[in-house]
Design an enzyme around this catalytic site. Structure first.
Site, short mmCIF file in Angstrom:
data_model
loop_
_atom_site.label_atom_id
_atom_site.label_comp_id
_atom_site.label_asym_id
_atom_site.label_seq_id
_atom_site.Cartn_x
_atom_site.Cartn_y
_atom_site.Cartn_z
NE ARG A 122 -4.41 -1.35 1.06
CZ ARG A 122 -5.51 -1.57 1.73
NH1 ARG A 122 -5.49 -1.65 3.02
NH2 ARG A 122 -6.65 -1.69 1.11
CD GLN A 127 -2.93 6.48 -2.89
OE1 GLN A 127 -3.32 7.36 -3.65
NE2 GLN A 127 -2.58 6.72 -1.64
CG ASP A 130 -5.53 -0.50 -2.53
OD1 ASP A 130 -5.96 -1.67 -2.38
OD2 ASP A 130 -5.27 0.25 -1.59
CB SER A 133 -8.68 0.58 -1.54
OG SER A 133 -7.74 0.58 -0.51
CE1 TYR A 227 -4.34 -3.72 5.06
CE2 TYR A 227 -1.99 -3.75 4.57
CZ TYR A 227 -3.30 -3.83 4.15
OH TYR A 227 -3.58 -4.02 2.84
P1 NAD Z 1 -8.43 -3.97 6.86
O1 NAD Z 1 -9.54 -4.38 5.95
O2 NAD Z 1 -7.27 -4.85 7.03
O3 NAD Z 1 -9.07 -3.71 8.33
C1 NAD Z 1 -10.22 -2.90 8.50
C2 NAD Z 1 -10.03 -2.03 9.72
O4 NAD Z 1 -10.15 -2.84 10.90
C3 NAD Z 1 -8.67 -1.36 9.81
O5 NAD Z 1 -8.86 0.04 9.84
C4 NAD Z 1 -8.10 -1.89 11.12
O6 NAD Z 1 -7.31 -0.93 11.79
C5 NAD Z 1 -9.36 -2.23 11.89
N1 NAD Z 1 -9.20 -3.12 13.03
C6 NAD Z 1 -8.41 -4.21 13.18
N2 NAD Z 1 -8.56 -4.76 14.39
C7 NAD Z 1 -9.50 -4.03 15.04
C8 NAD Z 1 -10.10 -4.09 16.33
N3 NAD Z 1 -9.77 -5.04 17.21
N4 NAD Z 1 -11.01 -3.14 16.66
C9 NAD Z 1 -11.37 -2.16 15.78
N5 NAD Z 1 -10.83 -2.05 14.54
C10 NAD Z 1 -9.90 -2.97 14.18
O7 NAD Z 1 -7.87 -2.54 6.49
P2 NAD Z 1 -8.13 -1.65 5.23
O8 NAD Z 1 -9.46 -1.01 5.33
O9 NAD Z 1 -7.85 -2.43 3.99
O10 NAD Z 1 -6.99 -0.55 5.37
C11 NAD Z 1 -6.57 -0.05 6.61
C12 NAD Z 1 -5.81 1.23 6.38
O11 NAD Z 1 -4.77 1.05 5.40
C13 NAD Z 1 -6.60 2.37 5.76
O12 NAD Z 1 -7.52 2.98 6.55
C14 NAD Z 1 -5.46 3.28 5.36
O13 NAD Z 1 -4.94 3.97 6.44
C15 NAD Z 1 -4.47 2.30 4.86
N6 NAD Z 1 -4.52 2.28 3.39
C16 NAD Z 1 -3.49 2.86 2.72
C17 NAD Z 1 -3.50 2.89 1.33
C18 NAD Z 1 -2.39 3.51 0.56
O14 NAD Z 1 -2.35 3.36 -0.62
N7 NAD Z 1 -1.49 4.18 1.17
C19 NAD Z 1 -4.56 2.32 0.64
C20 NAD Z 1 -5.60 1.74 1.36
C21 NAD Z 1 -5.56 1.72 2.72
#
Ligand code: NAD
Length: 377
Positions: A122, A127, A130, A133, A227
């Site tokens: 990520r 992006q 992705d 996402s 993550y």
């Molecule tokens: P994911 O599907 O792996 O997880 C979903 C959410 O669950 C995450 O926000 C995680 O922190 C949360 N989570 C895990 N355990 C938990 C708990 N016990 N209680 C409450 N919440 C909990 O994650 P995702 O949505 O694919 O992505 C997470 C983060 O990655 C995004 O919000 C962003 O910051 C980052 N991201 C970055 C890029 C990039 O290109 N830079 C792209 C997409 C996402």
């Protein structure tokens, strides 16, 4: 570079890896496409639309792969399908290698170069590719709509001559891509939304969408690559204890919490469900990876004490037009990295290519998958 797109075979899967709208982009990148007849049907794209946009339509697998360097899919092929892919070709899809080990073994024996979009690093350069996402955006939106549709109350506040109806209280657990989209959608429908995530960065994102962030006396933890980090059972037990009152006060709970490569954390126990008001709804968007709610069953509803627990299953496929459109754009961007002078020529010094590679030239290249297969590094 020649790309083949088979019809998805997983039950209920309506998405397609390439839609007619992105064929122009692919042609501009010296990539031509053969699509299996009917592959776009689930996403409402007829064979004619592909032909009109410059693709070739193959009636079946007997000619689909002729000259193909790369095969693009949405879901992983079955082990049987993998055995019928052209030897030495490349495969791009959302592969989830950890749960498809038999298929990975077949890819190795057929010397297929397998690249999994769920392993994409990520980084900002990636992006546009992705797919996790893009598909999570669809899932979060649809999750909120399901909550609104299944709740036997209004989401927005109504002030009518017959009386005032208060807005629904929605709690979103996990505020990553799907969670933030669920928050935004529930807010647009007029609900009062509270949300929690273990990553500190989520606090401002939740607030910027007009929701309140639930503050828990719990150390927040960010793992690698943006993550969440892995959590201990003690941590989760404490979290459940602290979140219990929030769950009990909510009309609808939408859970999206996930840890990459691990079972989804258990956040809502059966006891917590039984403490909710009758008529409340839980939409568990993590149901397929183990579930955030103890009672959820993927693809089914479970009713406990008048509370409906909806185990969401492949919601992205239920909005196949936009899910496929976004996925196709992700695929087109990734394919652009593979093609040099019109040939398939992956540069393994590129972290996007090495990061997504599961198998290549008869070897398992993805360390976690190699360990699961019991192979030595
Ligand atoms: P994911 O599907 O792996 O997880 C979903 C959410 O669950 C995450 O926000 C995680 O922190 C949360 N989570 C895990 N355990 C938990 C708990 N016990 N209680 C409450 N919440 C909990 O994650 P995702 O949505 O694919 O992505 C997470 C983060 O990655 C995004 O919000 C962003 O910051 C980052 N991201 C970055 C890029 C990039 O290109 N830079 C792209 C997409 C996402």
């Amino acid at each position: 570079m020649h790309v083949a797109v088979p019809r998805e075979s997983a039950p209920g899967e309506r998405r397609v890896a390439v839609v007619p709208e992105v064929l122009g982009r692919l042609t501009a990148a010296a990539i031509d496409v053969t699509i299996e007849s009917g592959a776009g049907t689930g996403a409402l794209h007829a064979d004619d639309a592909y032909t009109a946009a410059g693709a070739t339509v193959a009636p079946d697998w007997s000619t689909l792969f002729d000259g193909a360097a790369v095969v693009c899919k949405v879901q992983a092929p079955s082990a049987d399908e993998a055995a019928r892919l052209p030897e030495g070709s490349a495969l791009v899809c959302l592969m989830q290698p950890a749960t498809n080990l038999e298929m990975v073994k077949v890819l190795v024996t057929r010397r297929i170069g397998a690249f999994s979009l769920d392993l994409l690093p990520r980084i900002s350069r990636a992006q546009g590719m992705d797919a996790l996402s893009s598909q999570a955006t669809v899932t979060g939106y649809k999750g909120a709509l399901i909550a609104a549709e299944r709740l036997p109350r209004f989401f927005p506040m109504f002030m009518t001559a017959a009386g005032t109806v208060p807005p629904a209280k929605v709690l979103v657990l996990g505020a990553g891509v799907a969670g933030l989209q669920a928050i935004a959608t529930a807010r647009r429908l007029g609900a009062v939304v509270r949300a929690y995530d273990v990553r500190p960065a989520a606090r401002d994102e939740v607030k910027s969408l007009g929701a309140s962030f639930v503050e828990l006396e719990l150390e927040m933890a960010e793992g690698q690559g943006g993550y969440a980090g892995e959590q201990t059972e003690e941590y989760l037990a404490r979290q459940r204890e602290l979140i219990g009152k929030e769950v009990a006060a909510a009309d609808a709970v939408i859970t999206t919490a996930a840890i990459p490569g691990r079972r989804a954390p258990l956040l809502v126990t059966g006891e917590m469900v039984r403490a909710m008001r009758a008529g409340s709804v839980i939409v568990d968007l993590a149901a397929e990876s183990g579930g955030n709610c103890e009672l959820s069953e993927p693809g089914h509803d479970v009713v406990e004490n008048g509370v409906t627990v909806i185990g969401a299953s492949n919601l992205a496929s239920s909005m196949p037009i936009h899910a496929s459109f976004l996925y196709s754009r992700n695929i087109a961007d990734l394919l652009g990295l593979f093609v040099h002078d019109g040939e398939f020529s992956p540069d393994f010094d590129d972290e996007i290519i090495s990061g997504t590679c599961v198998t290549f030239a008869g070897e398992v290249r993805h360390e976690a998958t190699r360990q699961l297969l019991g192979e030595k590094p």
